[in-house]
Write a protein that holds these residues in place. Structure first.
Motif, mmCIF file in Angstrom:
data_model
loop_
_atom_site.group_PDB
_atom_site.id
_atom_site.type_symbol
_atom_site.label_atom_id
_atom_site.label_comp_id
_atom_site.label_asym_id
_atom_site.label_seq_id
_atom_site.Cartn_x
_atom_site.Cartn_y
_atom_site.Cartn_z
ATOM 1 N N GLY A 254 7.186 -62.207 6.799
ATOM 2 C CA GLY A 254 7.651 -63.525 7.219
ATOM 3 C C GLY A 254 6.606 -64.374 7.914
ATOM 4 O O GLY A 254 6.926 -65.454 8.431
ATOM 5 N N VAL A 255 5.345 -63.924 7.916
ATOM 6 C CA VAL A 255 4.287 -64.723 8.556
ATOM 7 C C VAL A 255 4.060 -66.005 7.763
ATOM 8 O O VAL A 255 4.361 -66.087 6.573
ATOM 9 C CB VAL A 255 2.972 -63.924 8.668
ATOM 10 C CG1 VAL A 255 3.155 -62.712 9.573
ATOM 11 C CG2 VAL A 255 2.463 -63.515 7.283
ATOM 12 N N ASP A 256 3.521 -67.002 8.464
ATOM 13 C CA ASP A 256 3.252 -68.293 7.814
ATOM 14 C C ASP A 256 1.921 -68.291 7.064
ATOM 15 O O ASP A 256 1.801 -68.918 6.011
ATOM 16 C CB ASP A 256 3.228 -69.404 8.871
ATOM 17 C CG ASP A 256 4.548 -69.539 9.597
ATOM 18 O OD1 ASP A 256 5.506 -70.032 8.978
ATOM 19 O OD2 ASP A 256 4.626 -69.139 10.777
ATOM 20 N N TYR A 257 0.930 -67.624 7.651
ATOM 21 C CA TYR A 257 -0.413 -67.614 7.073
ATOM 22 C C TYR A 257 -0.978 -66.194 7.065
ATOM 23 O O TYR A 257 -0.651 -65.380 7.921
ATOM 24 C CB TYR A 257 -1.362 -68.490 7.889
ATOM 25 C CG TYR A 257 -0.920 -69.920 8.055
ATOM 26 C CD1 TYR A 257 -0.862 -70.788 6.961
ATOM 27 C CD2 TYR A 257 -0.571 -70.422 9.312
ATOM 28 C CE1 TYR A 257 -0.459 -72.107 7.116
ATOM 29 C CE2 TYR A 257 -0.166 -71.734 9.472
ATOM 30 C CZ TYR A 257 -0.110 -72.571 8.375
ATOM 31 O OH TYR A 257 0.282 -73.872 8.531
ATOM 32 N N ILE A 258 -1.856 -65.948 6.104
ATOM 33 C CA ILE A 258 -2.622 -64.711 6.070
ATOM 34 C C ILE A 258 -4.078 -65.094 5.851
ATOM 35 O O ILE A 258 -4.408 -65.768 4.873
ATOM 36 C CB ILE A 258 -2.171 -63.769 4.943
ATOM 37 C CG1 ILE A 258 -0.683 -63.450 5.078
ATOM 38 C CG2 ILE A 258 -2.997 -62.485 4.942
ATOM 39 C CD1 ILE A 258 -0.124 -62.626 3.928
ATOM 40 N N SER A 259 -4.946 -64.690 6.763
ATOM 41 C CA SER A 259 -6.364 -65.040 6.642
ATOM 42 C C SER A 259 -7.189 -63.816 6.278
ATOM 43 O O SER A 259 -6.918 -62.709 6.742
ATOM 44 C CB SER A 259 -6.888 -65.647 7.944
ATOM 45 O OG SER A 259 -6.760 -64.747 9.028
ATOM 46 N N THR A 260 -8.171 -64.038 5.427
ATOM 47 C CA THR A 260 -9.048 -62.946 5.006
ATOM 48 C C THR A 260 -10.422 -63.474 4.635
ATOM 49 O O THR A 260 -10.546 -64.584 4.107
ATOM 50 C CB THR A 260 -8.449 -62.185 3.801
ATOM 51 O OG1 THR A 260 -9.357 -61.155 3.397
ATOM 52 C CG2 THR A 260 -8.191 -63.103 2.624
ATOM 53 N N SER A 261 -11.435 -62.668 4.902
ATOM 54 C CA SER A 261 -12.797 -63.015 4.495
ATOM 55 C C SER A 261 -13.130 -62.425 3.131
ATOM 56 O O SER A 261 -14.164 -62.754 2.542
ATOM 57 C CB SER A 261 -13.799 -62.491 5.529
ATOM 58 O OG SER A 261 -13.687 -61.086 5.660
#
Length: 278
Positions: A254-261
């Motif tokens: 349910g998170v709004d964003y997922i960040s990854t490099s």
């Protein structure tokens, strides 16, 4: 999005690095007034990114060259598709060839990898974000490539938003103290994000007027609990150790964003060639 003036400065550095004092091969075997015509083509299915930069490389090296773009950034190209055509002085064409290919192969590779991650979380509310872990000097172009692949850009730089991490909190004394100090002088339209790796930190962050709460390397169950705790009071971002095979379950918390490099650091360059026009 990128600025042409800034890109021109980068291109000058790239060409200087590759050409040095002159292209020995082109200058010793090709007549000065010889003409040529070539096409840049996709040798595999790909998402185009950086084609305008590649076009500009040719123009920057020799403004007399005629360059035409056939597919724009963000377009899906099938194997064999022509991306760009260039004609004019043969020496200039072959001297600038590698620099133009290098940047479009790199950027299209990032767009391709981004699209794979975006597809993996399709149907959830989560949106994919990039990070600041970019190749030095290429940040604006690599982030543009992410956008071409369907991702969103996180901070462009340290001056683009506030992210309060564990070391900042240690210096300030607490999350509440850190956010309070930032709010006193921060421009009114700038967002504040706080990094949390425990649920008690999430609870502390919710006592403030923070805009985004980052869940750093949290287990899935803790992420689900954090989303319930936040309950829409702030945006929630998941980060840390995100991989293609793990991103779907994270999105389903349910998170709004997922960040990854990974979409930039692990993206393989795509196969694009420059061949003589028929």
């Amino acid at each position: 999005m990128y600025d042409r003036f800034a890109v021109d400065r980068l291109i000058d550095l790239w060409l200087l690095e590759d050409v040095g004092y002159g292209d020995l091969t082109a200058q010793t075997m090709i007549d000065e007034d010889a003409a040529g015509a070539f096409v840049m083509n996709a040798r595999e299915n790909l998402i185009v990114a950086g084609i305008d930069v590649a076009l500009r490389v040719f123009q920057r090296y020799d403004s007399s060259l005629t360059v035409k773009k056939h597919l724009g950034d963000g377009a899906r190209a099938e194997k064999g598709a022509i991306l760009l055509s260039v004609s004019g002085n043969a020496r200039s064409l072959l001297t600038a060839e590698r620099t133009a290919l290098n940047i479009v192969q790199r950027m299209s590779g990032i767009a391709n990898e981004t699209a794979r991650y975006v597809k993996a979380i399709e149907g959830t509310k989560a949106r994919l974000l990039d990070s600041r872990k970019t190749t030095p000097g290429l940040r604006m172009l690599e982030k543009h490539a992410v956008a071409c692949g369907g991702g969103l850009n996180h901070r462009l730089g340290l001056d683009n938003g506030v992210m309060i991490k564990d070391n900042h909190i240690a210096v300030a004394g607490s999350i509440e103290a850190a956010v309070a100090r930032v709010r006193k002088t921060l421009p009114v339209l700038t967002k504040i994000e706080v990094e949390c790796d425990r649920l008690d930190q999430v609870a502390d962050a919710l006592k403030t007027d923070v805009d985004v709460i980052m869940l750093d390397n949290m287990p899935l169950e803790a992420m689900r609990e954090a989303v319930k705790m936040v309950n829409g009071k702030a945006k929630v971002e998941a980060s840390g150790g995100i991989r293609l095979e793990t991103i779907r379950p994270i999105a389903e918390t349910g998170v709004d964003y997922i960040s990854t490099s990974k979409i930039m650091q692990s993206a393989p360059a795509v196969d694009i060639g420059l061949d003589e026009a028929e």
